[in-house]
Design an enzyme around this catalytic site. Sequence first.
Site, PDB file in Angstrom:
ATOM      1  CE  LYS A  65      -3.987  -2.259   1.866  1.00 45.13           C
ATOM      2  NZ  LYS A  65      -4.993  -2.401   2.895  1.00 45.13           N
ATOM      3  CG  ASP A 101      -7.823  -0.315   3.688  1.00 44.86           C
ATOM      4  OD1 ASP A 101      -8.581  -1.118   3.103  1.00 44.86           O
ATOM      5  OD2 ASP A 101      -6.580  -0.395   3.647  1.00 44.86           O
ATOM      6  CG  ASN A 150       4.134  -1.532  14.639  1.00 46.09           C
ATOM      7  OD1 ASN A 150       3.387  -2.465  14.316  1.00 46.09           O
ATOM      8  ND2 ASN A 150       5.185  -1.188  13.917  1.00 46.09           N
TER       9      ASN A 150
HETATM   10  P1  NDP Z   1       1.728  -4.383   6.345  1.00 48.01           P
HETATM   11  O1  NDP Z   1       2.661  -5.438   5.880  1.00 48.01           O
HETATM   12  O2  NDP Z   1       1.793  -3.030   5.729  1.00 48.01           O
HETATM   13  O3  NDP Z   1       1.951  -4.143   7.946  1.00 48.01           O
HETATM   14  C1  NDP Z   1       2.047  -5.236   8.806  1.00 48.01           C
HETATM   15  C2  NDP Z   1       1.978  -4.780  10.266  1.00 48.01           C
HETATM   16  O4  NDP Z   1       1.846  -5.951  11.084  1.00 48.01           O
HETATM   17  C3  NDP Z   1       3.200  -4.033  10.756  1.00 48.01           C
HETATM   18  O5  NDP Z   1       2.800  -3.075  11.705  1.00 48.01           O
HETATM   19  C4  NDP Z   1       4.019  -5.157  11.441  1.00 48.01           C
HETATM   20  O6  NDP Z   1       4.861  -4.694  12.475  1.00 48.01           O
HETATM   21  C5  NDP Z   1       2.896  -5.966  12.050  1.00 48.01           C
HETATM   22  N1  NDP Z   1       3.259  -7.375  12.294  1.00 48.01           N
HETATM   23  C6  NDP Z   1       3.445  -8.350  11.374  1.00 48.01           C
HETATM   24  N2  NDP Z   1       3.697  -9.528  11.977  1.00 48.01           N
HETATM   25  C7  NDP Z   1       3.669  -9.288  13.323  1.00 48.01           C
HETATM   26  C8  NDP Z   1       3.846 -10.108  14.473  1.00 48.01           C
HETATM   27  N3  NDP Z   1       4.105 -11.421  14.370  1.00 48.01           N
HETATM   28  N4  NDP Z   1       3.738  -9.540  15.695  1.00 48.01           N
HETATM   29  C9  NDP Z   1       3.458  -8.218  15.806  1.00 48.01           C
HETATM   30  N5  NDP Z   1       3.265  -7.384  14.754  1.00 48.01           N
HETATM   31  C10 NDP Z   1       3.385  -7.928  13.525  1.00 48.01           C
HETATM   32  O7  NDP Z   1       0.271  -5.010   6.223  1.00 48.01           O
HETATM   33  P2  NDP Z   1      -1.118  -4.212   6.072  1.00 48.01           P
HETATM   34  O8  NDP Z   1      -1.098  -3.100   7.058  1.00 48.01           O
HETATM   35  O9  NDP Z   1      -1.391  -3.897   4.662  1.00 48.01           O
HETATM   36  O10 NDP Z   1      -2.195  -5.326   6.521  1.00 48.01           O
HETATM   37  C11 NDP Z   1      -2.327  -5.702   7.879  1.00 48.01           C
HETATM   38  C12 NDP Z   1      -3.472  -6.718   8.035  1.00 48.01           C
HETATM   39  O11 NDP Z   1      -4.736  -6.106   7.819  1.00 48.01           O
HETATM   40  C13 NDP Z   1      -3.397  -7.913   7.076  1.00 48.01           C
HETATM   41  O12 NDP Z   1      -3.764  -9.080   7.786  1.00 48.01           O
HETATM   42  C14 NDP Z   1      -4.441  -7.588   6.048  1.00 48.01           C
HETATM   43  O13 NDP Z   1      -4.947  -8.755   5.432  1.00 48.01           O
HETATM   44  C15 NDP Z   1      -5.481  -6.896   6.918  1.00 48.01           C
HETATM   45  N6  NDP Z   1      -6.363  -5.979   6.155  1.00 48.01           N
HETATM   46  C16 NDP Z   1      -7.690  -6.262   6.084  1.00 48.01           C
HETATM   47  C17 NDP Z   1      -8.534  -5.404   5.425  1.00 48.01           C
HETATM   48  C18 NDP Z   1      -9.995  -5.691   5.376  1.00 48.01           C
HETATM   49  O14 NDP Z   1     -10.670  -5.065   4.554  1.00 48.01           O
HETATM   50  N7  NDP Z   1     -10.515  -6.573   6.208  1.00 48.01           N
HETATM   51  C19 NDP Z   1      -8.053  -4.190   4.750  1.00 48.01           C
HETATM   52  C20 NDP Z   1      -6.655  -3.971   4.940  1.00 48.01           C
HETATM   53  C21 NDP Z   1      -5.838  -4.858   5.579  1.00 48.01           C
HETATM   54  P3  NDP Z   1       6.363  -4.150  12.164  1.00 48.01           P
HETATM   55  O15 NDP Z   1       6.200  -2.707  11.793  1.00 48.01           O
HETATM   56  O16 NDP Z   1       7.066  -4.344  13.452  1.00 48.01           O
HETATM   57  O17 NDP Z   1       6.908  -4.985  11.042  1.00 48.01           O
END
Ligand code: NDP
Length: 269
Positions: A65, A101, A150
């Site tokens: 994104k 979103d 986060n």
């Molecule tokens: P990104 O890859 O941009 O961000 C991922 C985030 O998750 C970061 O803040 C990361 O932290 C954190 N993270 C990942 N793994 C872990 C873990 N094991 N423990 C703690 N924190 C973790 O993803 P998006 O923001 O695009 O998407 C996030 C979620 O939202 C996805 O599951 C997606 O499918 C869902 N989503 C659903 C939507 C809907 O319409 N229902 C719409 C948009 C998204 P760090 O910064 O430390 O890496």
Amino acid sequence: MDRYAVLGNPVAHSLSPGIHAAFAAQAGEAMEYSALLVPEGAFAERASAFFSGGARGANVTLPFKEEAFAFAARRTPRAELAGAVNTLIATASGIEGDNTDGKGLLVDLSGNLGLKLRGLRIVVLGAGGAARGVIAPLLAESPASLVIANRTPARAEELAARFGHLGSVRACSLAGLRGPIDLVINATSSSTRGESLALPPDLFGGATFAYDMAYGAAAGAFLAEARGGGATGADGLGMLVEQAAEAFHLWRGKRPQTAPVLAALRGAR
Ligand code: NDP
């Protein structure tokens, strides 16, 4: 036939093609919508090729994104505010980027689930593309407070600084959270990746509503943990359908009815 797709990685299990097929059938629109797996590091190249081939629009899902934001020739004010784009629209003057979103989440929380956000203490877990899109719309509902927590605290701090002019928002680490909280929104990708989130045990209480942006089985572990603390909750299927409806409206100028599509998806699970 007008072509659309969702671009992401992973993307094979995306429900978006089925949702848009249902909207198109409902609205009598002739369009094709597929799922395109984009290798990490290749977003701009694949998106350029898709639009050069005559595509009319695309949705963008994790982890692209923020790259989609950079790819768009211009952006709507809500996408500019978010710093993330989940919807691309081919226009006569180039590719426009928008972010649906926040609208999708708000319609699901307020409309479908009946929550009133004014005065609530809200925690958003995560600081990625999805979190970026929902912070400003949540602050617009006048919660008592909004904390962005986060795994990498610096990213939460960056977002808190970005949105600080819009309301009471601060950053912290996951371990630094103190509960119970009224509304906990999981915007991390931990559920989708099948990883566990290390959350403080007192985060959830009997008055907490827990919402996972992930949906179906993927949201199970987070929601089970929340229910274990006494919370009620929901997965992000409603948000998925509502953000898709907003994108469909941007592309086709018609607003689909979401309730039958959401009911069909819930019934099929
Ligand atoms: P990104 O890859 O941009 O961000 C991922 C985030 O998750 C970061 O803040 C990361 O932290 C954190 N993270 C990942 N793994 C872990 C873990 N094991 N423990 C703690 N924190 C973790 O993803 P998006 O923001 O695009 O998407 C996030 C979620 O939202 C996805 O599951 C997606 O499918 C869902 N989503 C659903 C939507 C809907 O319409 N229902 C719409 C948009 C998204 P760090 O910064 O430390 O890496």
